[in-house]
Design an enzyme around this catalytic site. Sequence first.
Site, PDB file in Angstrom:
ATOM      1  N   TRP A 317       0.070   4.193   4.866  1.00  0.00           N
ATOM      2  CA  TRP A 317      -0.892   4.017   6.336  1.00  0.00           C
ATOM      3  C   TRP A 317      -1.638   5.191   6.670  1.00  0.00           C
ATOM      4  CZ3 TRP A 317      -0.053   5.756  11.525  1.00  0.00           C
ATOM      5  CH2 TRP A 317      -1.447   5.104  12.276  1.00  0.00           C
ATOM      6  N   HIS A 318      -1.114   6.166   6.427  1.00  0.00           N
ATOM      7  CA  HIS A 318      -0.827   8.043   7.566  1.00  0.00           C
ATOM      8  C   HIS A 318      -2.579   8.295   6.399  1.00  0.00           C
ATOM      9  CE1 HIS A 318       2.202   7.756   9.510  1.00  0.00           C
ATOM     10  NE2 HIS A 318       1.627   8.771  10.306  1.00  0.00           N
ATOM     11  N   GLY A 319      -2.483   8.037   5.301  1.00  0.00           N
ATOM     12  CA  GLY A 319      -3.866   8.409   4.519  1.00  0.00           C
ATOM     13  C   GLY A 319      -3.839   7.929   3.009  1.00  0.00           C
TER      14      GLY A 319
END
Length: 354
Positions: A317-319
């Site tokens: 989700w972060h990257g």
Amino acid sequence: MLFNSFTYAIFLIIIFGTYWLLPNKWRNYFLLLSSYFFYGTWKIEGLLLLLGFSIVNWLLGLLLNSFHGRKRKGILGIGIFLNIAILCVFKYYNFFLDNIDFLWDKHHWLFADFKIFLPLGISFFVFEAISFLVDTYKGENTLTDFQSFALYISFFPHLIAGPIVRVKQLGPQLITDKRFSLAALLTGLDLLCIGAFKKVVLADNLASFVEASFKTSHSSAWDIWITGGLFSMQIYLDFAGYTDMARGSAKLLGYDLPINFDFPYVSRSIGEFWRRWHITLSNWLRDYLYIPLGGNRAGQNRTYINLIITMSLGGLWHGAGWTYIIWGFYQGVALVVHRPGFLTNSEKNGVINC
């Protein structure tokens, strides 16, 4: 339009003054249009996507309220699938292409030259839409009109970088008349100043030092450790500062957004760290991913698997990159190892044999 820009300061002053001069019945309409303007200054295609995204999810919410039983559960499943599909297409398409290219020449693929832009804040408003659908399914949604729902999704203080807001947190505030409060004004200004100090004075200056240090080819081991520590502080101050400015902007308009960081680096364990770091994301992953996977209800081994899956997907989700997935996997393993009784059970099962 960044929170730490002069343009945003002018924008916020105009919004603040106009908002409190308007009658209550027009304020949410004004905030919705202002939020669309805020987002549209980045990319008009992004604004059209946000509007269409809001319409689709509102219609799904109406369908959830119109059916019962298995059909209702099916609509929820379709809604969650559509939101995840939107996130995957816009955020992970290029990541997918890069992996195809690594395994097989992507130039032979039909959509290899198809370009997709990455909408700002899509990770946040997709998660908020999923929580809206799930909470509607559970009967916990308080929003009854599209305008309020659209503002819940697009409210400019939390639109770009969070915090991730639930319907039950923001919904009641959207349908309550606001009265100007000097105390709220002072609190909002305080949060804005603290956030700007964290972001502009501390984080941005640390970023310049850290970037230069990482580029140096003759760093000692001691230099690398110091730079790593400063980088950790830079990330925290950057994100926490931006969140403080978001909460301060909302407070000026009479809205309370949840706290997102609670001094995470004083934590005594990895579990406590994730209860203090990006709190709204941690809570979302717990309530909408970890618990639906089974949480800790199906035995210890299944609990460990659920933790690792949850944190690995949280990393993604972060990257869009394998480094994020590996980082999330590492966090999941750390949570497993630090669970009470893990080492004792591992020794009993022969996993650890010292």
